[in-house]
Structures are given as C-alpha cells and as structure tokens.
Design an enzyme around this catalytic site. Structure first.
Site, PDB file in Angstrom:
ATOM      1  N   HIS A  80       0.908  -1.243  -0.112  1.00 22.73           N
ATOM      2  CA  HIS A  80       0.058  -0.117   0.073  1.00 22.73           C
ATOM      3  C   HIS A  80       0.756   1.458   0.111  1.00 22.73           C
ATOM      4  CE1 HIS A  80       0.376   1.025   4.432  1.00 22.73           C
ATOM      5  NE2 HIS A  80       0.335  -0.477   4.353  1.00 22.73           N
ATOM      6  N   ASP A  82      -0.201   4.308   0.945  1.00 24.07           N
ATOM      7  CA  ASP A  82      -0.636   5.561   1.916  1.00 24.07           C
ATOM      8  C   ASP A  82       0.327   5.518   3.192  1.00 24.07           C
ATOM      9  OD1 ASP A  82      -2.346   3.298   2.483  1.00 24.07           O
ATOM     10  OD2 ASP A  82      -3.345   4.576   3.872  1.00 24.07           O
ATOM     11  N   ASP A 142       6.114   1.737   6.521  1.00 22.24           N
ATOM     12  CA  ASP A 142       4.882   1.074   6.298  1.00 22.24           C
ATOM     13  C   ASP A 142       4.159   1.929   5.346  1.00 22.24           C
ATOM     14  OD1 ASP A 142       2.265  -0.320   6.883  1.00 22.24           O
ATOM     15  OD2 ASP A 142       1.942   0.724   8.876  1.00 22.24           O
ATOM     16  N   GLU A 175      -4.961   1.989   2.703  1.00 19.72           N
ATOM     17  CA  GLU A 175      -5.058   0.641   3.519  1.00 19.72           C
ATOM     18  C   GLU A 175      -5.023   1.094   4.886  1.00 19.72           C
ATOM     19  OE1 GLU A 175      -3.146  -2.392   6.005  1.00 19.72           O
ATOM     20  OE2 GLU A 175      -2.734  -0.462   5.675  1.00 19.72           O
ATOM     21  N   HIS A 381       4.006   3.681  12.625  1.00 24.26           N
ATOM     22  CA  HIS A 381       3.121   4.728  12.863  1.00 24.26           C
ATOM     23  C   HIS A 381       3.564   5.665  13.867  1.00 24.26           C
ATOM     24  CE1 HIS A 381      -0.635   2.236  11.539  1.00 24.26           C
ATOM     25  NE2 HIS A 381       0.378   2.042  10.748  1.00 24.26           N
TER      26      HIS A 381
END
Length: 409
Positions: A80, A82, A142, A175, A381
């Site tokens: 992904h 994003d 990520d 995602e 994150h």
C-alpha cells in the site's frame, strides 16, 4: 552492499519523501489526492522496467502485469502507498545510518532516541544500514518498504528473464484507514492467490489477523447559555466521558493487551458540549469475541443514555475486516509456498497472528487468498519508525524465490 541494497535504499528514500498520508474523514477515493503523486511515479517506473498493462484505476490503485515465462498460478504482489494518519507524515526526511554500531540512534530534528532497549529487534541489526526519519515525522516504511521490495523484484525479474508465472502487481491507497481494497480490485487483479508485503521482522509469513469492526458513538446533549444553564444544559462531553470511563480499561485496551487478547480502542473524539462523536475500534481474533465487544459497547452506551433521558446516544458498528485464517486454513497452498521460499533463502519462517490487519485480510475474505510477508519495518506509525536495508533485501530475495518456486509447481 548486496546487489539489491543500494536499489532498495534509493527507492525507499525517494518513496518516503513523497507525502501520501490518508484521511479517514475524507469521502474521496482515494481519500487524499496526494497519494496519486506516488501512484503516478510508480506507474512510470513500472513502464520503464518493462511491465505491461500499467494503469491507475478510478479508485487510485496502480495495477500492472509482469508476463509469465513459465507455467504456474497467476500470483498477485501487493503493497500500500498511503501512510498512517496516526502521526505527522508531511515533510518526511529519510536518512541512512550506515553500519549500525549497536548503540543509541539520535535524531537531528528532535530529542528522540532509538535504543535496543526500546526496540530489541534493533540489537540484532549491528552492521546493517538503518533508515529512519528525522524525528518529527513517521518514516513511511509502512508500507513503502513493501512497494520498494516489489518494484525491485519486478525490475529484476524482467531484466533477468527468470522463470516465472504471470504476475499481477497492485499498489493500493488508503490501507491505513481500512479502505485499501475496493470491491472492484479482486476482479481487476484476477489472480489465483496473492501476497501483501506489509510485515515486520525477517521470516514473518502471516496468515492470521484480527477481525475488526469500527464504531461511531454520537452523543447529543442540550445546549444553552452557561449563565442560564441550571436545570437545562446536558453536556455531551460529560456523557461521552462517562461512556469512556465505564468501558473496561484495566484489561481491554491496546496498551494492556497482547498475544491473542482483543481490545476496544477510542482513537478519535470531536465535538462540543452540544454534540460529540467518538470513533472506536473493536478487535478480536474470533468472531464471537468481536461480537461480544460490540455488544458490550452498545450496553454501555444504553446505560449512560438511561441516566439522562434528555440526551440522545447512538452507537453504529460496521464491519472492517475479518481474520484471514478462516479462509486460508482451508487451503494453505500460498502459505506453504511462502514458507518454502523463506527456507530456500536460509530463513526460518515464523507465522504468528497479526495484532492488526492488512489489505490481504479483505482480499482473502473476498475470495483472493492473500497472506502477508515481511519487509523489515519496525516501530511503525510513530517518529521512531525504522527499517534495515538488509532486511528489505532479504524480503526481495524471498519474493523472487517464491515466484521461482511457483514457476516450477
């Protein structure tokens, strides 16, 4: 450096420098137009590498074909584009720490420190080249690490002419906000099975995820001037606080659970004394456990509403994704192939349940078996996110090996 290290490093640094943060509050598709900046870049690079059928769909996914040179199942490779809305992702400045010495890693733009004590996996990467951000943003490995792995594998497969079945490539938007798999994607992808490259430590091949629901709790109070509020005002903020306080926190929130424990988690709250909305996620590995958490939330909302009949409290729960194990355990072919590919590269595969979900969770539920494979990303994150270039190279070799094994099947 190995044949892939420099290419992977270059790709990840370039991709992470492009802001692609998704936005849960947006109704657009993709949720943010900036994701298309990376989509266009990847489409151009796929064409330059020799991939065919390159397109950017109406829903923002990049699709392409690597023609087969041998018989075998049609395989999808996905990552992904994003980055998570959980932390600042604007102005990412990736940097490379070469030959990590095992000590603390400091950041040029903040007082943050990354240590092996904080991240034990880091202690195993002495001598590796580590990529981090500058301290004020997440990195975006990520899942731009997965994008870099797949792009490098595509370039290598086409350039080498190695035996391979037909491959379909997909880079998806959104995602991180649970909207990465558009209902049209399974048909557009048109594969026998697929893999997301969206995992962590070397050797991880995951085929079990949380099942997930999302809840919107809305509290409407009674608004009036504070000077004449006696006996009239009903403060929605106070009632929302009661709901949060009544929900079990000592044993059922992310910060106190692990392993196979599920949880509830409030991740956003907005509004005023007149009206407030809370966004709550519910997670469990089993469907009955997930249903029980949803029922608990509804009961708490009803109980708090009963204390103040002038207020209105609503609780809406919608499905997000389901544990891919329910489908994959019926046919473990793609999982076994990934395990075999790891072992062929001298890596012992590890299959632990993911305390989260992937695009593969939705794809598997929609009829496309899709386990998840490691990339090396860690501490995602947040501003301490990091990745080893050598781990990405290991993921690339496993990807190539997997394709090669499928060609001989």
């Amino acid at each position: 450096m190995t044949q892939f290290d420099r290419e992977l490093e270059d790709r990840l640094v370039r991709y992470c420098s492009v802001d692609t943060q998704s936005d849960e509050g947006s109704a657009n598709q993709p949720s943010t137009a900036i994701q298309l900046n990376l989509a266009r870049m990847l489409a151009d690079e796929l064409r330059a590498a020799g991939a065919g059928d390159v397109t950017i769909t109406d829903y923002g996914a990049v699709l392409a074909t690597v023609p087969g040179t041998a018989e075998g199942p049609v395989i999808g490779l996905l990552a992904h584009m994003d980055t998570a809305p959980a932390y600042n992702a604007t102005g990412v400045k990736p940097r490379v720490i070469r030959g990590y010495n095992g000590g603390a890693i400091t950041y040029p733009d903040s007082a943050l420190v990354l240590t092996p004590e904080h991240s034990p996996y880091l202690a195993t990467k002495v001598g590796h080249d580590i990529i981090t951000a500058s301290g004020t943003t997440l990195l975006g490995a990520d899942d731009k690490a997965g994008v870099a792995v797949i792009m490098t594998a595509v370039r290598e497969l086409i350039a080498s002419g190695a035996p391979r079945p037909k491959l379909r490539i997909a880079f998806t938007p959104d995602e991180e906000i649970g909207r990465g798999v558009d209902p049209r994607l399974p048909a557009d992808l048109d594969v026998d099975f697929a893999y997301t490259f969206d995992g962590g430590a070397v050797g991880e091949v995951e085929y079990e995820t949380f099942s997930a629901d999302g809840a919107k709790v809305r509290v409407s109070g009674v608004s009036t001037h504070t000077g004449t509020a006696q006996g009239k005002m009903v403060n929605a903020l106070h009632l929302a606080a009661k709901i949060i306080d009544t929900l079990p926190q000592a044993t059922q929130t992310p910060e106190v659970t692990g392993g196979r424990d599920g949880f509830w988690h409030i991740h956003a709250m907005k509004g005023t004394a007149a009206e407030i909305e809370m966004s709550i996620i519910l997670r469990d590995f089993e469907l009955d456990g997930l249903a029980a958490r949803g029922e608990m939330l509804k009961q708490v909302c009803a109980a708090v509403a009963a204390t103040e009949p002038r207020a209105t409290v609503t609780c809406e729960i919608r499905p997000q994704y389901r544990n891919m194990r329910y489908w994959l355990e019926k046919d473990m072919t793609p999982v076994t192939l990934a395990h075999d590919a790891c072992r062929a590269e001298g890596i012992e595969p590890v299959s632990n349940p993911i305390r989260g979900g992937t695009d593969g969770s939705r794809l598997t539920e929609m009829g496309v078996p899709c386990p998840n494979v490691f990339t090396g990303m860690q501490d995602i994150h947040g501003p301490l996110e990091w990745i080893s270039v050598q781990d990405m190279a290991a993921a690339t070799r496993v990807c190539l090996r997997l394709v090669g094994l499928a060609a001989r099947a």
